[in-house]
Enzyme design. Structure first.
Site, short mmCIF file in Angstrom:
data_model
loop_
_atom_site.label_atom_id
_atom_site.label_comp_id
_atom_site.label_asym_id
_atom_site.label_seq_id
_atom_site.Cartn_x
_atom_site.Cartn_y
_atom_site.Cartn_z
N ASN A 153 0.86 -1.18 0.00
CA ASN A 153 0.00 0.00 0.00
C ASN A 153 0.90 1.24 0.00
O ASN A 153 1.77 1.36 0.86
CB ASN A 153 -0.90 0.03 1.24
CG ASN A 153 -1.78 -1.19 1.35
OD1 ASN A 153 -2.16 -1.80 0.36
ND2 ASN A 153 -2.14 -1.56 2.57
N SER A 161 -0.47 3.48 6.51
CA SER A 161 -0.53 4.33 7.71
C SER A 161 0.83 4.93 8.04
O SER A 161 0.91 5.87 8.84
CB SER A 161 -1.04 3.51 8.90
OG SER A 161 -0.24 2.36 9.11
N HIS A 166 7.45 0.27 2.67
CA HIS A 166 7.28 -1.08 3.20
C HIS A 166 6.21 -1.81 2.41
O HIS A 166 5.43 -1.21 1.68
CB HIS A 166 6.88 -1.04 4.69
CG HIS A 166 5.52 -0.45 4.93
ND1 HIS A 166 5.27 0.90 4.91
CD2 HIS A 166 4.32 -1.05 5.20
CE1 HIS A 166 3.99 1.12 5.16
NE2 HIS A 166 3.38 -0.06 5.33
N GLU A 182 -11.59 -17.20 -9.15
CA GLU A 182 -10.68 -16.99 -10.26
C GLU A 182 -10.12 -18.31 -10.77
O GLU A 182 -10.03 -18.55 -11.99
CB GLU A 182 -9.55 -16.05 -9.84
CG GLU A 182 -8.69 -15.56 -10.99
CD GLU A 182 -7.73 -14.46 -10.57
OE1 GLU A 182 -8.03 -13.28 -10.82
OE2 GLU A 182 -6.69 -14.78 -9.98
N CYS A 199 -1.66 -17.16 -20.31
CA CYS A 199 -0.70 -17.26 -21.42
C CYS A 199 -1.33 -16.73 -22.70
O CYS A 199 -0.68 -16.00 -23.48
CB CYS A 199 -0.25 -18.69 -21.60
SG CYS A 199 0.83 -19.31 -20.26
N GLU A 308 -20.18 1.39 -7.82
CA GLU A 308 -19.24 0.27 -7.82
C GLU A 308 -19.56 -0.74 -6.72
O GLU A 308 -19.56 -1.95 -6.95
CB GLU A 308 -17.80 0.78 -7.67
CG GLU A 308 -17.25 1.52 -8.88
CD GLU A 308 -17.64 2.99 -8.93
OE1 GLU A 308 -17.16 3.70 -9.84
OE2 GLU A 308 -18.43 3.44 -8.07
#
Length: 338
Positions: A153, A161, A166, A182, A199, A308
């Site tokens: 993030n 935060s 990191h 998936e 692929c 959304e």
């Protein structure tokens, strides 16, 4: 006119809202001052402010949890899941519960508070990825764990935060529903075509070229046909591999190079936007599956709102072809492989 596009992997529909089309430069956020490193628990000298390290690449003759490290991995102080104990599940009528057994770790990518991944030396960037792989392979041995999610993030609106560069790892005692869904779609494609969906996807993107951002010997980065967000990119290994843990050293070097390339382009194109980088990989100990691991880079340049959340359809004002073109207009280092 606006166009609806379907992602062949998730079968999710996306609205490419050409009526309100925006070039990536339209999203540049204002420059924000950083808070500095005086109170940062990830900076050198503050090692005792984190839980004890579980892995570190550090200078010779330096002690654990002291300065002298290049990459450092520690348990998350505010872990979502905690190690210890067996995994227990229980049914309560129509509801099910499971013990919160798992692992939540932070990969501190370098000692410098202000040097982000695209600005690391190539050797240092590879060290970060080797830390990812080493922790992945170590946790894979724990039979209680079923899935490992690596993610990064960047920026407060993307969930970071702390400013210090990191990434994180969360290992769960179950395979997340989205992963199972998936894999089911990939299995159906394999049964119908006797080929890997990913692929075939890469072959199509390389043939058309309109959405390709970068590639090298081992990896391809492109803006997906049904991008959910402006400048969304997928990074895929060009050889078929089910799990991230199977990456060898040469692949990690090529992956580090392409990640530094596209993150550097993104930083220049839209003024270092917030983003999420997430790994999609096969469940643990299923490296022989038909899955094809990859990373998805999701810039947070638009707001996910009521439509959304209610429909699982995204509205993207920037066609991926325009996003790829803008990213390709950014100059890259001469070392880039074509």
């Amino acid at each position: 006119m606006p166009e609806l596009r379907q992602d062949p992997v998730s079968e999710r529909w996306v609205i490419i809202a050409t009526e309100r089309a925006k070039r990536p430069s339209d999203f540049k956020p204002p420059h924000k001052e950083k808070n500095g490193n005086a109170s940062c628990p990830f900076c050198p000298g503050h090692e005792k402010e984190t839980p004890p390290e579980v892995l570190a690449f550090r200078a010779a003759n330096t002690e654990p949890d002291t300065p002298g490290w290049q990459v450092r991995v520690v348990p998350n102080k505010f872990a979502a899941l905690v190690a210890g104990g067996e995994v227990a599940s229980e049914s309560k009528g129509m509801y099910r519960t499971m013990s919160g057994t798992g692992v939540h770790e932070v990969i501190i990518e370098g000692p410098d508070h202000d040097t982000f991944f695209p600005d690391l030396t190539p050797e240092h960037a590879v060290q970060v990825l080797k830390a990812w792989r080493q922790r992945y392979l170590q946790l894979e041995r724990d039979k209680r764990l079923q899935y490992i999610q690596l993610f990064k993030n960047h920026g407060p609106t993307a969930g970071a935060s702390l400013e210090h560069p990191h990434s994180q790892l969360i290992a769960t005692p179950l395979v997340p529903g989205a992963v199972n869904e998936e894999m089911a779609r990939i299995k159906a494609y394999w049964q119908e075509k006797e080929r890997c969906l990913f692929c075939d996807l890469m072959k199509t993107e390389l043939e058309t070229g309109a959405r390709v951002v970068a590639f090298n010997k081992e990896f391809l980065a492109f803006c997906p046909f049904a991008s959910r967000f402006p400048m969304e990119m997928w990074i895929m290994p060009r050889r078929h591999q089910a799990g991230f843990g199977t990456c060898n050293d040469e692949q990690l070097e090529q992956l580090a190079a392409i990640l530094q390339d596209i993150l550097g382009r993104l930083k220049q194109a839209v003024n270092d936007p917030p983003f999420n980088l997430v790994l999609h990989t096969a469940p643990l100990r299923r490296e022989d599956s038909i899955y094809h691991w990859h990373f998805e880079l999701l810039p947070r340049l638009t707001i996910v709102a009521g439509f959304e959340w209610g429909t699982d359809m995204y509205i993207n004002p920037t066609p991926p072809e325009i996003a790829a073109q803008s990213l390709n207009e950014i100059s890259v280092s001469p070392e880039e492989e074509g």
